[in-house]
Design a protein around this motif. Structure first.
Motif: not given
Length: 729
Positions: A594, A598-599
């Motif tokens: 990741t 965070g996406t």
């Protein structure tokens, strides 16, 4: 002016009172303050007027009284009078101010003079009789019959104004910042500028005279009526104690109001009051009615019908000096001297007020500091602002007319306080915590914070603020744009003095954008080999391990250290091995990366196949010979066999077939392939053939033995080697 109707109360139009009390030879409305009550004795003043006298005034060192037939009476002392006439049929009112005399009369006519000697008759443009004039220092006002109000800047050119009434005005005065005109049926009109007039409520009685003194207006009228007002707006009815007295003229001086008139339209009367409220008779039974009264230089002069003239002189001190003047802070410059009226003094910024202590040279004088009466020798507090603060000390001598004004300009220094009392950020915390004496701070914000509000608050409200060079308001947020990285914000405080400054600095660090790098830089296994070889962009791999490998260490290495890792759902550290248990067969291992944002995510998959356990099957499933027949017939569990072949069979093919293809075969020590024939030469006689089976585990073995007997060659010998007969001899 008896021909106007002496038989009726208001036929005496010319008994209109207007008094301008003058100080030291200058004209204008005045307040006369004295400490001793004047005597009530009035003396007749002989004169040759020979007609009704309507008004009297003092100015420019001279008394002047006017009357019917254009009569002008003048005197330097109020005792000896000279007569002349001017070209007015009737001289109704007289006043001196603004360096000129003005006499008002009938039919809108007036006369002006600089010296009360040479007169110029002028037309105002009005047609009504003009009763009286007043002056405020810049504007003249004349009030007359039929609601006439005129104003002029110079006493020569006149402009009509709207009064809002058709009533007759009998008197007008100026004081306390206001013109007041009064007239028939209790009419009262006021104006701050002589132009715009406002109706006020009075009384039902006609009002014939009005004047200003001791901080209030006093108006007199018929039937003992007096009205008083401190502001010209609200009027309070009062009653003169002289029965039946009609009041036509009012003056103030020697610490008292004096009203003149008549009793019931008959003999004249004079009454006085210290405050305009309580009145007492000073003289009654005077042969003729009295129209008007004036005061100057300690002397009252009243005039009336048939040239009646009376005077009262009051001896008062004219000493308006100070004997001392002190300040509670600062030093007078120059040093105080009674004859010096102008001073300066300096005080610090912290001096919010100062006590001014004036001491009069003559105890009968009175003193005012900035317009408020104070006791001689007593401190009077005065609030101070930054900069120059003019303070006036006005001394009024006992005579009520002699005045002297001392002026002190006290300069309060500007503040040097350039401190902040508070400093906050909208999206961050200052480090260290704010303190007024600390000027350097840091703060950090996330990358998505593109601006921040800076709110500085000054410790001293007189200081000014700039944030990054732009002026801002204390206590108000100031938005500042932020770049990625360090941003220096300066808050400059300038003290009130304009020179003292203090700069507070806040360094705000905006974080870089969050990384979207979800790649691995490497991926290794403790056993087995990745296929294909690792590449950052390749996400799917396989590997095989032996059956005895029950776990494998997976070691992922991040390409960007800000990313995070999970191996099979468990968070791990980049570069650290993560043990994974293996089952026999295929094992899927996921490595989830990741990115910092965070996406953004990336999943690497490794399928590790753990081999099944090694077989221990060392059986044959089949065993055949190319010649001869196995005896017994082949059975997996039978390991020993025999077979026979003819002599002419010199070799035989042995074909062993494994029961488990993972096992290995040897025929007579030579490795052979399961199901493939292996040629074995035969000797005549018994030939032992061994088939050794080794199971996959490498230890389990089984040996099958086949004894093949090759027959001997067939014999061609038909001979006997012996022949024996039994039973023969």
């Amino acid at each position: 002016m008896k021909e106007l109707g002496k038989t009726g109360l208001w036929g005496r139009f010319l008994r209109i009172a207007l008094v301008f009390l003058l100080v030291a030879g200058t004209g204008g409305a005045g307040n006369w303050i004295g400490r001793a009550e004047a005597a009530s004795t009035w003396d007749n003043v002989p004169n040759n007027a020979g007609t009704d006298l309507n008004q009297v005034a003092y100015g420019n060192g001279k008394w002047a009284a006017v009357g019917n037939l254009g009569t002008i009476m003048t005197s330097s002392d109020g005792l000896s009078w000279s007569k002349t006439t001017i070209g007015l049929p009737s001289a109704v009112g007289v006043n001196y101010a603004g360096n000129q005399w003005i006499v008002t009369g009938a039919s809108g006519k007036i006369a002006t003079s600089p010296d009360a000697v040479t007169w110029t008759v002028r037309s105002t443009g009005a047609s009504a009789s003009l009763s009286a004039a007043a002056y405020n220092g810049t504007v003249w006002v004349i009030a007359g019959y039929s609601g006439v109000i005129l104003s002029s800047p110079d006493g020569i050119v006149w402009t009509p104004r709207t009064s809002g009434t058709a009533a007759n005005f009998y008197s007008v005065t100026y004081g306390g910042g206001l013109f007041v005109a009064v007239g028939s049926s209790g009419t009262i009109r006021t104006s701050p500028d002589g132009i715009t007039w406002t109706m006020r409520s009075g009384s039902p009685e006609d009002l014939m005279g009005v004047n200003y003194g001791a901080g209030q207006f006093v108006a007199g009228g018929s039937n003992q009526r007096v009205l008083t007002s401190s502001d010209g707006i609200t009027w309070t009815p009062r009653t003169v104690s002289v029965a039946g007295m009609n009041l036509y003229g009012i003056a103030y001086g020697a610490n008292k109001f004096v009203a003149v008139g008549d009793i019931g339209g008959g003999p004249g009367a004079i009454a006085s009051s210290p405050d305009g409220i309580t009145w007492s008779a000073e003289k009654t039974g005077i042969g003729g009615f009295l129209n008007h009264v004036g005061f100057a230089n300690g002397r009252f002069v009243t005039v009336g019908g048939s040239g009646t003239m009376l005077t009262q002189y009051n001896t008062f001190s004219t000493n308006a000096n100070l004997s001392n003047l002190t300040l509670s802070a600062g030093t007078l410059s120059p040093a105080f001297a009674s004859g010096t009226t102008g001073y300066t003094a300096d005080v610090s910024n912290g001096t919010a007020s100062i006590n001014v202590t004036p001491t009069v040279a003559d105890g009968t004088a009175t003193v005012k500091v900035n317009g408020s009466t104070v006791a001689s020798g007593s401190p009077s507090p005065v609030s101070l602002n930054v900069g120059a603060n003019p303070i006036t000390v006005e001394v009024t001598a006992q005579d009520g007319t002699t005045k002297k004004t001392y002026t002190v300009s006290v300069t309060q220094a500007a503040s040097t306080n350039a401190n902040l009392s508070g400093l906050t950020l909208s999206a961050a915390t200052l480090n260290p915590t704010f303190a007024s004496g600390t000027t350097s701070y840091t703060a950090g914000v996330a990358n998505n914070v593109s601006s921040i509000d800076v709110t500085p608050t000054v410790a001293d409200g007189t200081a000014t603020l700039k944030v990054n060079g732009s002026t801002v308001t204390s206590g108000s947020p100031s938005p500042v744009s932020l770049n990625v990285g360090t941003n220096t914000i300066t808050v400059v405080v300038t003290a009130q003095d304009g020179t003292t400054q203090k700069t507070y600095t806040v360094t705000v660090t905006r974080a870089a954008p969050l990384s979207t790098n979800a790649n691995l830089n490497n991926l290794t296994l403790s056993d087995g080999t990745l296929s294909p070889a690792f590449a950052s962009g390749t996400t799917s791999y396989t590997a095989g391990v032996a059956n005895n490998v029950t776990s494998v260490d997976v070691t992922p290495v991040l390409a960007d250290g800000t990313a995070t890792l999970k191996v099979n759902g468990s968070t791990v550290t980049s570069g650290s091995p993560s043990p994974i248990s293996l089952n026999v067969g295929a094992n899927t291992i996921t490595v989830l990366v990741t990115a910092q944002d965070g996406t953004t995510q990336k999943t690497y998959t490794v399928t590790v196949t753990r081999a099944a356990p090694l077989s221990t099957n060392a059986d044959l499933s089949g065993l055949t010979l190319s010649a001869g027949t196995l005896s017994p017939s082949f059975a997996s569990g039978t390991t020993s066999y025999t077979a026979g072949v003819a002599n002419n069979v010199t070799s035989v093919d042995v074909t062993p077939t494994l029961a488990d293809g993972t096992a290995t075969l040897k025929v007579n020590g030579s490795t052979v392939t399961s199901g493939s024939p292996s040629s074995v030469p035969l000797n005549v006689g018994a030939n032992n053939i061994t088939v050794s089976v080794t199971a996959q585990d490498g230890t389990t073995q089984k040996t099958y033995t086949v004894t093949v007997t090759r027959a001997a060659p067939l014999s061609g010998n038909a001979d006997l080697s012996n022949l024996v007969l039994t039973g023969a001899a």
